[in-house]
Motif scaffolding. Structure first.
Motif, PDB file in Angstrom:
ATOM      1  N   LYS A   1       0.944  -1.089  -0.163  1.00 53.12           N
ATOM      2  CA  LYS A   1      -0.123  -0.059   0.028  1.00 53.12           C
ATOM      3  C   LYS A   1       0.840   1.237  -0.109  1.00 53.12           C
ATOM      4  CE  LYS A   1      -0.278  -0.007   5.149  1.00 53.12           C
ATOM      5  NZ  LYS A   1      -1.175   0.058   6.289  1.00 53.12           N
TER       6      LYS A   1
ATOM      7  N   GLU B   1       2.389   0.564  -6.374  1.00 55.37           N
ATOM      8  CA  GLU B   1       2.081   1.001  -5.265  1.00 55.37           C
ATOM      9  C   GLU B   1       2.587   0.108  -3.820  1.00 55.37           C
ATOM     10  OE1 GLU B   1      -1.962   2.063  -5.202  1.00 55.37           O
ATOM     11  OE2 GLU B   1      -1.779   3.694  -6.875  1.00 55.37           O
TER      12      GLU B   1
ATOM     13  N   LYS C   1      -2.278   7.355  -3.389  1.00 53.83           N
ATOM     14  CA  LYS C   1      -3.060   6.485  -3.767  1.00 53.83           C
ATOM     15  C   LYS C   1      -3.714   6.846  -5.082  1.00 53.83           C
ATOM     16  CE  LYS C   1      -7.275   3.956  -2.242  1.00 53.83           C
ATOM     17  NZ  LYS C   1      -6.681   2.641  -2.477  1.00 53.83           N
ATOM     18  N   ASP C   2      -3.608   5.557  -6.076  1.00 53.33           N
ATOM     19  CA  ASP C   2      -3.860   5.753  -7.213  1.00 53.33           C
ATOM     20  C   ASP C   2      -3.228   6.360  -8.145  1.00 53.33           C
ATOM     21  OD1 ASP C   2      -6.180   3.879  -6.750  1.00 53.33           O
ATOM     22  OD2 ASP C   2      -7.472   5.465  -6.096  1.00 53.33           O
ATOM     23  N   LYS C   3      -1.851   6.873  -7.932  1.00 56.98           N
ATOM     24  CA  LYS C   3      -1.140   7.437  -8.567  1.00 56.98           C
ATOM     25  C   LYS C   3      -0.081   6.437  -9.308  1.00 56.98           C
ATOM     26  CE  LYS C   3      -1.746  11.996  -6.351  1.00 56.98           C
ATOM     27  NZ  LYS C   3      -1.257  13.144  -5.838  1.00 56.98           N
ATOM     28  N   GLY C   4       0.066   5.192  -9.118  1.00 58.26           N
ATOM     29  CA  GLY C   4       0.759   4.516  -9.923  1.00 58.26           C
ATOM     30  C   GLY C   4       2.218   4.817  -9.223  1.00 58.26           C
TER      31      GLY C   4
ATOM     32  N   THR D   1       8.060   5.519  -9.537  1.00 60.77           N
ATOM     33  CA  THR D   1       7.118   4.973 -10.409  1.00 60.77           C
ATOM     34  C   THR D   1       7.396   3.441 -10.624  1.00 60.77           C
ATOM     35  OG1 THR D   1       8.454   5.669 -12.446  1.00 60.77           O
ATOM     36  CG2 THR D   1       6.700   7.195 -11.343  1.00 60.77           C
TER      37      THR D   1
END
Length: 237
Positions: free
Chosen positions: A46, A108, A52-55, A104
């Motif tokens: 996590k 996640e 969150k949800d930004k890869g 990147t």
């Protein structure tokens, strides 16, 4: 006058022990003279809410000193709350270690680096960065082995060392007695390609000339270059 057991331009004896914590995703016991820091990495599937949800992933650090790490017992900060010094150091460690990889490429995942000082004799933040970076590399390798990453990200080595001016002499890798008597003390964090990540320098008595800082930076570079040989498999310097 301080009594030194080594030349001013020589690191204290360095030792690295790997995988002391079998439940960690990577662990290193980093010894620089009588400063000993246990660095353990935990991989979490996590990321913090702001990512969150930004890869992309995240690397963060926590730092602490065990109660008997110094000459007098310190209180556990879990009971008394983290000091400003502790917060400043763990933020420095986290900032430095995030320079190692392109976040990147982590997916996640959060890599949490715990740096616990077992024995403190100066330079604990620098030992934490150097040992934490080695432990982080182990954790990234384990992520590939577990299938959490498709391939190993490009890793930029990171290391750190202290330098100071003691009794008019520029000294590498200060122990506590040297640090407590220094006219100037500094911490240098560098990447494996020779670029600076962070520089912290403070005059304890009077301001110092720019050429003095240049001398400290040159000595730090030589010391960090030696620390980077740990990335080649050495376990002692």
């Amino acid at each position: 006058m301080l009594t030194r057991n080594r030349p001013a331009d020589v690191l204290r004896p360095v030792q690295v022990e790997y995988n002391l914590q079998p439940h960690a995703d990577g662990s290193v016991l980093m010894k620089m003279g009588n400063t000993h820091v246990l660095c353990g990495v935990t991989v979490e599937e996590k990321v913090p809410p702001f990512l969150k949800d930004k890869g992309q992933g995240w690397i963060t650090a926590e730092y602490g000193m065990l109660p008997c790490a110094t000459h007098s017992r310190g209180r556990r900060e879990a009971r008394s709350g983290q000091s400003g010094r502790t917060l400043e150091i763990q933020r420095l460690i986290g900032r430095s270690l995030r320079m190692m990889v392109d976040l990147t490429e982590l997916g996640e995942h959060t890599l949490r680096v715990d740096c616990d000082v077992i024995n403190a004799d100066g330079g604990t933040r620098c030992a934490s960065i150097t040992g934490g970076a080695l432990a982080l590399r182990l954790a990234l390798q384990k992520m590939v082995e577990k299938g959490m990453l498709a391939k190993l990200p490009s890793i930029l080595p990171v290391a750190a060392v202290s330098v100071g001016v003691v009794e008019g002499e520029v000294v590498l890798d200060l122990d506590y007695s040297e640090d407590s008597n220094a006219d100037v003390d500094a911490n240098f964090v560098m990447s494996g390609d020779g670029r600076w990540i962070e520089l912290q320098s403070t005059a304890e008595g009077a301001p110092f000339q720019p050429e003095m800082f240049t001398s400290m930076a040159e000595l730090a570079t030589r010391g960090i270059d030696q620390l980077f040989t740990l990335w080649e498999g050495k376990t002692e310097l």
